[in-house]
Design an enzyme around this catalytic site. Structure first.
Site, PDB file in Angstrom:
ATOM      1  N   ASP A  46       0.865  -1.172   0.000  1.00 30.19           N
ATOM      2  CA  ASP A  46       0.000   0.000   0.000  1.00 30.19           C
ATOM      3  C   ASP A  46       0.905   1.226   0.000  1.00 30.19           C
ATOM      4  O   ASP A  46       2.093   1.141   0.355  1.00 30.19           O
ATOM      5  CB  ASP A  46      -0.885  -0.047   1.253  1.00 30.19           C
ATOM      6  CG  ASP A  46      -1.694   1.214   1.444  1.00 30.19           C
ATOM      7  OD1 ASP A  46      -2.365   1.647   0.492  1.00 30.19           O
ATOM      8  OD2 ASP A  46      -1.639   1.783   2.559  1.00 30.19           O
ATOM      9  N   ASP A  48      -0.257   4.997   0.940  1.00 28.80           N
ATOM     10  CA  ASP A  48      -0.528   6.042   1.924  1.00 28.80           C
ATOM     11  C   ASP A  48      -0.307   5.551   3.342  1.00 28.80           C
ATOM     12  O   ASP A  48      -0.944   4.581   3.783  1.00 28.80           O
ATOM     13  CB  ASP A  48      -1.951   6.569   1.763  1.00 28.80           C
ATOM     14  CG  ASP A  48      -2.171   7.205   0.407  1.00 28.80           C
ATOM     15  OD1 ASP A  48      -1.178   7.503  -0.285  1.00 28.80           O
ATOM     16  OD2 ASP A  48      -3.336   7.405   0.018  1.00 28.80           O
ATOM     17  N   THR A 153      -2.654   0.751  -4.668  1.00 25.68           N
ATOM     18  CA  THR A 153      -3.196   1.937  -4.022  1.00 25.68           C
ATOM     19  C   THR A 153      -4.492   2.404  -4.664  1.00 25.68           C
ATOM     20  O   THR A 153      -4.737   2.149  -5.856  1.00 25.68           O
ATOM     21  CB  THR A 153      -2.162   3.089  -4.078  1.00 25.68           C
ATOM     22  OG1 THR A 153      -2.733   4.290  -3.537  1.00 25.68           O
ATOM     23  CG2 THR A 153      -1.709   3.364  -5.505  1.00 25.68           C
ATOM     24  N   ASP A 221      -1.128  -0.172   6.133  1.00 26.65           N
ATOM     25  CA  ASP A 221      -1.408   0.465   7.419  1.00 26.65           C
ATOM     26  C   ASP A 221      -2.871   0.353   7.819  1.00 26.65           C
ATOM     27  O   ASP A 221      -3.230   0.675   8.950  1.00 26.65           O
ATOM     28  CB  ASP A 221      -1.059   1.958   7.346  1.00 26.65           C
ATOM     29  CG  ASP A 221      -2.064   2.734   6.491  1.00 26.65           C
ATOM     30  OD1 ASP A 221      -2.753   3.623   7.030  1.00 26.65           O
ATOM     31  OD2 ASP A 221      -2.177   2.439   5.297  1.00 26.65           O
TER      32      ASP A 221
END
Length: 295
Positions: A46, A48, A153, A221
């Site tokens: 990922d 961000d 993403t 995250d």
């Protein structure tokens, strides 16, 4: 659940699958100039708050705002819709549709070349110094082991590809906006590459590239990426939100946190809103709207 709600949910699932397949089909692999020594394994990251501190699309939007491509009111309105979408997720179909339609009202008539050129500039200006060294080192570890590394993403594929190229990764998968002859039509291919759509993208890419997902790794995250993390044999939570941290601990997954204690605590309170506020396709559409139409 009513018949209408079931039909809309099925439509959303189909859009997620289509978004994932489109992302996999458009994944850039130009950087993989040699055959990997471990072709059956790969790593999926990922972006961000995993590869990069904050949201990549926010940094792009800020750079575009400085160039007077849109007003503060325009970005604030779209940010609110995306914050709600991130918090509620796929459970609220009306807001998922609203998130999709927000992008479509801005993007038509502008060029892919415009976004790529600006992203190159803004990466140097506002993104490069925000890369987490720890996560970058993990990506390099996979490359050094002869494995391929892809970004996955919700940001537009054009943005994801620039980041992957600058970091020397294999390629990227992101939200795909339909374009004809390099000009956006105002339609997404499927939907945002978010949540279940990421898992579909990884599965499609694995089938195409002959990957053994049991030998692959994934890093994120966000608990929204549990579908993707659960696909692979080696999932890892990076700077995790509270739900993902709890799940990772219960499942025995690796956890890495590169934030300071204060930053981690603050991120736990606001991550859902801030990350969702700049969800990929919508703000990309805002960025392309501007006062400088190419149509």
């Amino acid at each position: 659940m009513t018949r209408s709600e079931r039909s809309r949910r099925l439509d959303l699932q189909q859009r997620s699958a289509l978004a994932g397949e489109a992302a996999a089909a458009s994944a850039e692999v130009e950087n993989a100039l040699t055959t990997p020594t471990d072709p059956g394994a790969a790593a999926f990251f990922d972006v961000d708050n995993t590869i990069m501190q904050g949201a990549s699309i926010f940094h792009l939007a800020r750079g575009l705002h400085r160039r007077e491509f849109f007003t503060t009111r325009e970005i604030a309105a779209a940010a609110w819709k995306q914050a709600y979408f991130r918090v509620v997720g796929v459970e609220d179909l009306e807001h998922v549709a609203d998130a999709r339609n927000s992008a479509l009202s801005f993007i038509a008539g502008h060029t892919t070349a415009e976004l790529e050129e600006l992203t190159e500039e803004i990466f140097d200006e506002g993104m490069a110094h925000r890369i987490w060294p720890g996560t970058r080192a993990l990506a390099q570890m996979h490359l050094d082991e002869g494995q391929r590394v892809w970004l996955v993403t919700a940001a537009p594929i054009e943005i994801a590809a620039v980041i992957a190229r600058r970091l020397g990764l294999t390629g990227a998968m992101g939200t795909v906006a339909e374009h004809v002859d390099g000009v956006y039509t105002g339609r997404l291919v499927g939907d945002l590459l978010h949540g279940p759509a990421k898992a579909e993208a990884v599965k499609a890419l694995a089938a195409r590239e002959g990957l053994d997902l049991a030998r692959c790794s994934a890093y994120s995250d966000s608990s929204n990426d549990l579908p993707m993390l659960s696909l692979v044999g080696d999932p890892c939570a990076i700077n995790p939100d509270a739900r993902l941290r709890a799940h990772a601990r219960a499942a025995g997954w690796r956890v890495r946190d590169y934030r300071t204690g204060r930053k981690a605590a603050r991120a736990g309170l606001v991550a859902a809103a801030t990350a969702g506020a700049v969800s990929g396709a919508v703000v990309a559409g805002i960025g392309l709207r501007g006062r400088h139409s190419t149509s």
